[in-house]
Design an enzyme around this catalytic site. Sequence first.
Site, PDB file in Angstrom:
ATOM      1  CB  SER A  69       2.010  -0.894  -4.307  1.00 47.11           C
ATOM      2  OG  SER A  69       1.306  -1.345  -5.298  1.00 47.11           O
ATOM      3  CB  SER A 112       1.562  -1.223  -8.692  1.00 55.02           C
ATOM      4  OG  SER A 112       3.220  -0.518  -7.748  1.00 55.02           O
ATOM      5  CE  LYS A 114       6.259  -0.511  -8.191  1.00 57.33           C
ATOM      6  NZ  LYS A 114       5.264   0.091  -7.020  1.00 57.33           N
TER       7      LYS A 114
HETATM    8  N1  GLN Z   1      -3.869  -0.843  -5.709  1.00 54.05           N
HETATM    9  C1  GLN Z   1      -3.157   0.123  -5.959  1.00 54.05           C
HETATM   10  C2  GLN Z   1      -3.705   0.482  -6.768  1.00 54.05           C
HETATM   11  O1  GLN Z   1      -3.529   0.789  -7.601  1.00 54.05           O
HETATM   12  C3  GLN Z   1      -2.168   0.304  -4.706  1.00 54.05           C
HETATM   13  C4  GLN Z   1      -0.996   0.553  -5.162  1.00 54.05           C
HETATM   14  C5  GLN Z   1      -0.117   1.281  -4.496  1.00 54.05           C
HETATM   15  O2  GLN Z   1       0.217   1.205  -3.656  1.00 54.05           O
HETATM   16  N2  GLN Z   1       0.781   1.733  -4.769  1.00 54.05           N
HETATM   17  O3  GLN Z   1      -3.668   1.776  -6.223  1.00 54.05           O
END
Ligand code: GLN
Length: 467
Positions: free
Chosen positions: A157, A133, A58
């Site tokens: 995410s 994400s 990532k």
């Molecule tokens: N969807 C959540 C956010 O927008 C989690 C994102 C994540 O785990 N990085 O913060």
Amino acid sequence: MSDHPALGTLRAHRVADAWAAFDAVCAGADGLNAFLAVDREATGLDVGPLAGVPVAIKDNLATHELPTTCGSRVLEGYMSPFEATAVRRLRDAGAAILGKTNMDEFAMGSSNENSAFGPVRNPLDRTRVPGGSSGGSAAAVAAGVVRLALGSETGGSVRQPAAFCGIVGVKPTYGRVSRYGLVAYASSLDHVGVFGRTVGDAAAGLQIIAGHDRFDATSAPHAVPEFLPPTVDGASADPRPLAGLVIGRPVEYFPASLDARIAAHCRHALTVLESLGAEIRDVSLPSTDLASPVYYIIAPAEASSNLARYDGVRYGRRAMADDLGAMYERTRSEGFGAEVTRRILLGTYVLSAGYYDAYYRRAQAVRELIRQEFSQVFASGVHLLFTPTAPTPAFRIGEVSDPYEMYLSDIFTVTANLVGIPAMSQPIGRVDGLPIGGQFMAPHFTEPTMLRAAAALERALGAEAHQ
Ligand code: GLN
């Protein structure tokens, strides 16, 4: 480790296989857009448990040869002077770092649509999102480009995109994997996680990156256990391998409003777990409905502080202006997308004088309450919890435009980040042809129990997990 059964399947996939798949699904205007940068020269090492195995990373994990952009214009082209510990451990194990994967900007999002470099397409249905994400990493594994990829988690995410793409995603205990070189979003919630096609693949990846690291003060000193004993992954003769295990079904994660087809897949998975010897027990985590509001105060608060460093001086992009104040302003307004800007504003607001007590301090108190509720359930003799991973299957690109509605994607996943416990998602069936994930959560540092149950469920479901 070098005789871990999953290593065989990981090692069977070579760099040439990865490029063949990459060229077939990622290249071109209608490709998946899963990668932001690739290293066509990557070969890995000749020796090591992952000798020559292609992996994807990532783009918020720092790498030497490739830029680290976090899916943001503010870091476009940014080359880190150091490498993340998790990446270095994969490299030292022999892996070939194939490329950096697309993501929601600074890991803020649940669909990958917040990337400054365009959305990622779900390989199972290209009109749909892969989740976020860590959407690029999930898509790269689901499409067969790599069998192992790193992602990060602040609120789900890894697990949510794993669910949307029909693969396995594991978020270990907070502190189990070093965060050194993971670009900070919300430091008390951030974790490095892994994606694999199977529980064994993901466990093998975790085995390599886990363990104490003196470069991360929050990294745990705990010894790293064998995450998946060789006997579990092989064909086990024991028809009741989960005998003695108590699996809790938290009633708040199965609300009446839950999609009936998702609920049915979870019920079936629980029946299968029971047939494997586990005792299923209804439990209650009463503050579950507060988790998402608490998360969306604490995460932006920490983000507003962490992202202050992108000022045009220290990192990445700098906009030209006549004076310093204007330079900061232009750099940040041009560099950050709408969601990141929204979170910085929200976070600054809840931390500001007069609002700190009403929002941030209160959210911290409720976080502690949620922590205690989990502790009490686990102290009552429950070894694991089982829930749906997400309330819906993958939605269409562009379908969810309201940020608040998007935040609801995380309602079942944010709790494990708030509490710091290990959690994972694995495929348990399909709805309208789209994958559904089942989630396990476990007490701190009990990944082996969680992975053992997940492997048994995976084996018992067989092809059903993808039907
Ligand atoms: N969807 C959540 C956010 O927008 C989690 C994102 C994540 O785990 N990085 O913060």
